[in-house]
Structures are given as structure tokens and as C-alpha cells.
Design a protein around this motif. Structure first.
Motif, PDB file in Angstrom:
ATOM      1  N   TRP A  23       0.674  -1.542   0.000  1.00  0.00           N
ATOM      2  CA  TRP A  23       0.106  -0.374  -0.064  1.00  0.00           C
ATOM      3  C   TRP A  23       1.187   1.124  -0.112  1.00  0.00           C
ATOM      4  CZ3 TRP A  23       1.122   2.995   3.947  1.00  0.00           C
ATOM      5  CH2 TRP A  23       2.243   1.796   5.247  1.00  0.00           C
ATOM      6  N   ASP A  24       2.094   1.302  -0.117  1.00  0.00           N
ATOM      7  CA  ASP A  24       3.154   2.480   0.076  1.00  0.00           C
ATOM      8  C   ASP A  24       3.400   2.567  -0.898  1.00  0.00           C
ATOM      9  OD1 ASP A  24       4.016   4.134   2.125  1.00  0.00           O
ATOM     10  OD2 ASP A  24       6.118   2.560   2.756  1.00  0.00           O
ATOM     11  N   ALA A  25       3.887   3.741  -1.237  1.00  0.00           N
ATOM     12  CA  ALA A  25       4.439   4.707  -1.922  1.00  0.00           C
ATOM     13  C   ALA A  25       5.676   5.361  -1.635  1.00  0.00           C
ATOM     14  CB  ALA A  25       3.603   6.137  -1.783  1.00  0.00           C
ATOM     15  N   VAL A  26       6.881   5.053  -2.357  1.00  0.00           N
ATOM     16  CA  VAL A  26       7.986   5.126  -2.506  1.00  0.00           C
ATOM     17  C   VAL A  26       8.733   5.043  -3.179  1.00  0.00           C
ATOM     18  CG1 VAL A  26       7.976   3.878  -0.156  1.00  0.00           C
ATOM     19  CG2 VAL A  26       9.283   2.423  -1.892  1.00  0.00           C
ATOM     20  N   GLY A  27      10.086   5.847  -3.335  1.00  0.00           N
ATOM     21  CA  GLY A  27      10.813   6.235  -4.124  1.00  0.00           C
ATOM     22  C   GLY A  27      11.189   7.268  -4.325  1.00  0.00           C
ATOM     23  N   THR A  28      10.770   7.912  -5.951  1.00  0.00           N
ATOM     24  CA  THR A  28      11.463   9.811  -6.330  1.00  0.00           C
ATOM     25  C   THR A  28      10.211   9.348  -6.719  1.00  0.00           C
ATOM     26  OG1 THR A  28      13.579   8.412  -6.942  1.00  0.00           O
ATOM     27  CG2 THR A  28      12.871  10.606  -7.424  1.00  0.00           C
ATOM     28  N   VAL A  29       9.892  10.870  -6.102  1.00  0.00           N
ATOM     29  CA  VAL A  29       8.835  11.906  -6.346  1.00  0.00           C
ATOM     30  C   VAL A  29       8.748  12.484  -7.837  1.00  0.00           C
ATOM     31  CG1 VAL A  29       6.839  13.302  -5.479  1.00  0.00           C
ATOM     32  CG2 VAL A  29       7.413  11.173  -4.398  1.00  0.00           C
ATOM     33  N   CYS A  30       9.587  12.592  -7.625  1.00  0.00           N
ATOM     34  CA  CYS A  30      10.521  14.331  -8.769  1.00  0.00           C
ATOM     35  C   CYS A  30      12.111  14.264  -8.775  1.00  0.00           C
ATOM     36  CB  CYS A  30       9.524  15.698  -8.422  1.00  0.00           C
ATOM     37  SG  CYS A  30      10.138  16.375  -7.288  1.00  0.00           S
ATOM     38  N   GLY A  31      12.240  14.635  -9.726  1.00  0.00           N
ATOM     39  CA  GLY A  31      14.010  14.962  -9.768  1.00  0.00           C
ATOM     40  C   GLY A  31      13.945  14.590 -10.932  1.00  0.00           C
ATOM     41  N   ASP A  32      15.316  15.472 -11.978  1.00  0.00           N
ATOM     42  CA  ASP A  32      15.516  14.820 -12.591  1.00  0.00           C
ATOM     43  C   ASP A  32      17.234  13.918 -12.865  1.00  0.00           C
ATOM     44  OD1 ASP A  32      17.318  14.441 -15.594  1.00  0.00           O
ATOM     45  OD2 ASP A  32      17.563  17.138 -15.684  1.00  0.00           O
ATOM     46  N   PRO A  33      17.215  12.695 -13.657  1.00  0.00           N
ATOM     47  CA  PRO A  33      18.038  11.934 -12.513  1.00  0.00           C
ATOM     48  C   PRO A  33      19.498  11.832 -13.106  1.00  0.00           C
ATOM     49  CG  PRO A  33      16.157  10.177 -13.987  1.00  0.00           C
ATOM     50  CD  PRO A  33      15.941  12.066 -14.075  1.00  0.00           C
ATOM     51  N   ASP A  34      20.001  13.044 -14.086  1.00  0.00           N
ATOM     52  CA  ASP A  34      21.185  13.454 -14.623  1.00  0.00           C
ATOM     53  C   ASP A  34      21.729  14.945 -14.225  1.00  0.00           C
ATOM     54  OD1 ASP A  34      21.450  11.294 -16.628  1.00  0.00           O
ATOM     55  OD2 ASP A  34      19.665  12.334 -18.418  1.00  0.00           O
ATOM     56  N   ALA A  35      20.897  15.177 -13.843  1.00  0.00           N
ATOM     57  CA  ALA A  35      21.494  16.647 -12.550  1.00  0.00           C
ATOM     58  C   ALA A  35      22.537  15.779 -11.655  1.00  0.00           C
ATOM     59  CB  ALA A  35      20.155  16.979 -11.665  1.00  0.00           C
ATOM     60  N   GLU A  36      23.382  17.268 -11.238  1.00  0.00           N
ATOM     61  CA  GLU A  36      24.297  16.948 -10.122  1.00  0.00           C
ATOM     62  C   GLU A  36      23.548  17.736  -9.080  1.00  0.00           C
ATOM     63  OE1 GLU A  36      27.421  19.415 -11.266  1.00  0.00           O
ATOM     64  OE2 GLU A  36      28.455  17.724 -12.648  1.00  0.00           O
ATOM     65  N   ALA A  37      24.299  16.343  -7.809  1.00  0.00           N
ATOM     66  CA  ALA A  37      23.267  16.004  -6.522  1.00  0.00           C
ATOM     67  C   ALA A  37      25.054  16.877  -5.490  1.00  0.00           C
ATOM     68  CB  ALA A  37      23.015  15.778  -5.976  1.00  0.00           C
ATOM     69  N   ASP A  38      24.652  17.126  -4.504  1.00  0.00           N
ATOM     70  CA  ASP A  38      25.818  17.926  -3.749  1.00  0.00           C
ATOM     71  C   ASP A  38      25.605  18.144  -2.323  1.00  0.00           C
ATOM     72  OD1 ASP A  38      25.753  20.492  -4.102  1.00  0.00           O
ATOM     73  OD2 ASP A  38      27.467  21.525  -4.004  1.00  0.00           O
ATOM     74  N   ARG A  39      24.200  18.289  -2.639  1.00  0.00           N
ATOM     75  CA  ARG A  39      23.792  18.906  -1.185  1.00  0.00           C
ATOM     76  C   ARG A  39      22.313  18.212  -0.756  1.00  0.00           C
ATOM     77  NH1 ARG A  39      25.014  22.854   2.381  1.00  0.00           N
ATOM     78  NH2 ARG A  39      26.175  23.613   0.693  1.00  0.00           N
ATOM     79  N   VAL A  40      22.026  16.944   0.389  1.00  0.00           N
ATOM     80  CA  VAL A  40      20.688  16.476   0.397  1.00  0.00           C
ATOM     81  C   VAL A  40      20.470  17.002   1.859  1.00  0.00           C
ATOM     82  CG1 VAL A  40      20.018  14.364   0.904  1.00  0.00           C
ATOM     83  CG2 VAL A  40      21.749  14.794  -0.384  1.00  0.00           C
ATOM     84  N   LEU A  41      18.991  17.102   2.187  1.00  0.00           N
ATOM     85  CA  LEU A  41      17.879  16.959   3.475  1.00  0.00           C
ATOM     86  C   LEU A  41      17.626  16.148   3.666  1.00  0.00           C
ATOM     87  CD1 LEU A  41      17.635  19.514   5.682  1.00  0.00           C
ATOM     88  CD2 LEU A  41      15.979  20.127   3.783  1.00  0.00           C
ATOM     89  N   PHE A  42      17.734  15.372   4.948  1.00  0.00           N
ATOM     90  CA  PHE A  42      16.500  14.231   5.757  1.00  0.00           C
ATOM     91  C   PHE A  42      15.754  14.991   6.215  1.00  0.00           C
ATOM     92  CE2 PHE A  42      20.252  12.288   4.091  1.00  0.00           C
ATOM     93  CZ  PHE A  42      19.669  10.648   3.318  1.00  0.00           C
ATOM     94  N   ALA A  43      14.065  14.654   6.268  1.00  0.00           N
ATOM     95  CA  ALA A  43      13.354  15.366   6.764  1.00  0.00           C
ATOM     96  C   ALA A  43      12.652  14.143   7.473  1.00  0.00           C
ATOM     97  CB  ALA A  43      12.608  16.249   6.847  1.00  0.00           C
TER      98      ALA A  43
END
Length: 278
Positions: A23-43
Motif C-alpha cells: 500500500w506504500d508509495a516510496v521512491g523518487t517523487v520528482c527530480g532529474d536523474p541526470d542533474a548533479e547533486a552535492d547537498r542533501v536534506l533529510f526530514a
């Protein structure tokens, strides 16, 4: 700097989506897989104030425990709260990824982080995952205290060590009862009473305990109940998860900057009492 898809692949290795409840909904909701990422926020919660924090930080990825769209949707129009969240994320180039029940049952999982915050020694899962041949994954955790203490003292321990909320910590049962073993489950746990009784523990710490299940539980046995706020029991996972991603970043040489939101996103904001015991 890693691509978003590389970071997500590591998160999916920590919390495989296929281990989430149906029943759950996990995974990536939005975002460009090819975009670079260097800062992440957990909440814990994907709410507007958390997105605002991510914008201020310059984060490219927000990882939350709770899903944004648990039951699906036909629109992300910005005239709704959830639609505004999606629009603001995309406008600022921020991805959103969710690890919910797949993080609950992981090794380590949400309840391991809760036990660690309380200073408890984990002896095994409360509801083992039958697919785990090592017997470490599963829902909830069975724990031992280093030294016995009263139920009242154990509840005070929870109040002191978990993040403060308007609800605080509630106790049901004999405050002077001795506690040596405890079951813990981050988030709503009153569906687990049968497993808790079968475990033979002295107390059960969880959240969102409803009147009838709690009343029946204390009439059924001398089990002590400690009810903390849902958000407070799951927030320690954010710190645990951030440390896991930090270790992955170091291993790959990514130099990610990983943050944990300290915003209290528990929905209850004040508590009033007419003089009942606290």
C-alpha cells in the motif's frame, strides 16, 4: 559531484523499494536523474517548510520518511498544498525521494534509530522479515535496558532523549512497575500488540496509540505503554540515514554535504491540561 541517479541508486540499496508494503508509495517523487547533486536534506515530512529549508540550503535532494502522495493523485496543480510542494521543488531543481516502510524494516531501520536514541540494546526484530536469513530485518525491535528501571523512569528517559513535542510522552500502566525489556516501534504501533505480548516484554514504546487498543492492552496484561509523538519516534532515523549517506559519500569520494532538518513538523503545536498527571 555525483548525479542524482547515482545517489538514488545508493539510497535504494539501503532501503530497497521492493521491501515496502504493497500500500506504500516510496521512491523518487520528482527530480532529474541526470542533474548533479552535492547537498542533501533529510526530514520526516515532505511539507512546505521543509522545502523552504531545502531552498535556503541550496539542496538538490530532499529525502523524507513520509510519502507526499500516499494514495496517488491525478493532479499536481499548485492550488493544493501537495501540488505547491511539487511546484516549488521543481522550480528550484530539488528532487524528492521517499523511504517509508522499506526503511521501517531495514537493518538498520527506523526502530534501530529509535532504540539508539533511547540508549537501548537491540536483541532482534519484533516482527521478523521471513526473507532475511540473518534475522535482523523486520518491523519494530525488541530491546534490553542496561539496568532495570521503573516504567515512570523509562517514560522520563523517552521524554528527555526524544525531540520535544507538544504532546510529550504518555504512560499507561503501573508507573512503579520494573522495566527490563522493551519493544519499540517508530510511528503508529497499536497494530503490533499481539507481537508485543508474544515477545513477553515489560513495556512497549511507540506512537499514535488509540484509546480502545491501549485500554484493552493494559487490561490484558501488566504491559506498560509509553506513547510518544509520531514525528518524535521517527526523527532519529533522519540522523541515522544521514550518517549512512555520509559514509557512502566518503567511500565514493563524492564530498556530499548532508543535513538533517531539525524542524518540528509534528502537527500538534500546543498542549493543555486541566491538572491530569504529567
Amino acid at each position: 559531484m555525483p548525479r542524482l541517479s547515482e545517489v538514488i541508486a545508493e539510497l535504494d540499496a539501503l532501503w530497497p523499494p521492493e521491501r515496502a508494503e504493497g500500500w506504500d508509495a516510496v521512491g523518487t517523487v520528482c527530480g532529474d536523474p541526470d542533474a548533479e547533486a552535492d547537498r542533501v536534506l533529510f526530514a520526516v515530512d515532505p511539507v512546505g517548510s521543509v522545502v523552504d529549508e531545502a531552498v535556503r540550503l541550496g539542496a538538490q535532494l530532499v529525502v523524507t520518511h513520509h510519502p507526499l502522495y500516499l494514495r496517488g493523485t491525478t493532479t499536481v496543480a499548485a492550488d493544493t498544498f501537495k501540488g505547491r510542494v511539487v511546484h516549488r521543488l521543481i522550480t528550484h531543481g530539488i528532487a524528492l525521494h521517499v523511504a517509508h516502510t522499506n526503511a521501517d524494516t531495514a537493518d538498520p531501520g527506523v526502530s534501530d534509530a529509535l532504540a539508539g536514541a533511547l540508549g537501548l540494546r537491540v536483541t532482534g526484530p519484533l516482527v521478523p522479515d521471513p526473507t532475511d536469513q540473518h534475522g535482523r530485518r523486520g518491523l519494530g525491535r525488541i530491546c534490553e535496558l542496561d539496568h532495570p528501571e521503573t516504567l515512570s523512569d523509562f517514560a522520563a528517559r523517552a521524554a528527555a532523549r526524544l525531540p520535544a513535542t507538544a504532546q510529550g510522552v504518555r504512560l499507561a500502566g503501573d508507573p512503579e512497575a520494573t522495566v527490563r525489556t522493551v519493544a519499540v516501534s517508530g510511528g503508529s504501533g497499536d497494530s503490533l500488540f499481539d507481537a508485543v505480548r508474544a515477545a513477553g516484554v515489560d513495556a512497549f514504546l511507540t506512537a499514535d496509540l488509540r484509546h480502545h487498543p491501549a485500554s484493552e492492552a493494559v487490561q490484558h496484561s501488566p504491559l506498560g505503554l509509553v506513547d510518544a509523538a509520531h514525528w518524535a519516534t521517527e526523527w532519529p532515523w533522519c540522523e541515522q540515514a544521514a550518517a549512512q549517506l555520509d559514509a557512502i559519500s566518503d567511500r565514493h569520494g563524492w564530498d556530499l554535504r548532508v543535513h538533517v532538518s531539525k524542524q518540528v513538523t509534528d502537527p500538534w503545536t500546543t498542549h493543555h491540561s486541566s491538572g491530569a498527571p504529567n
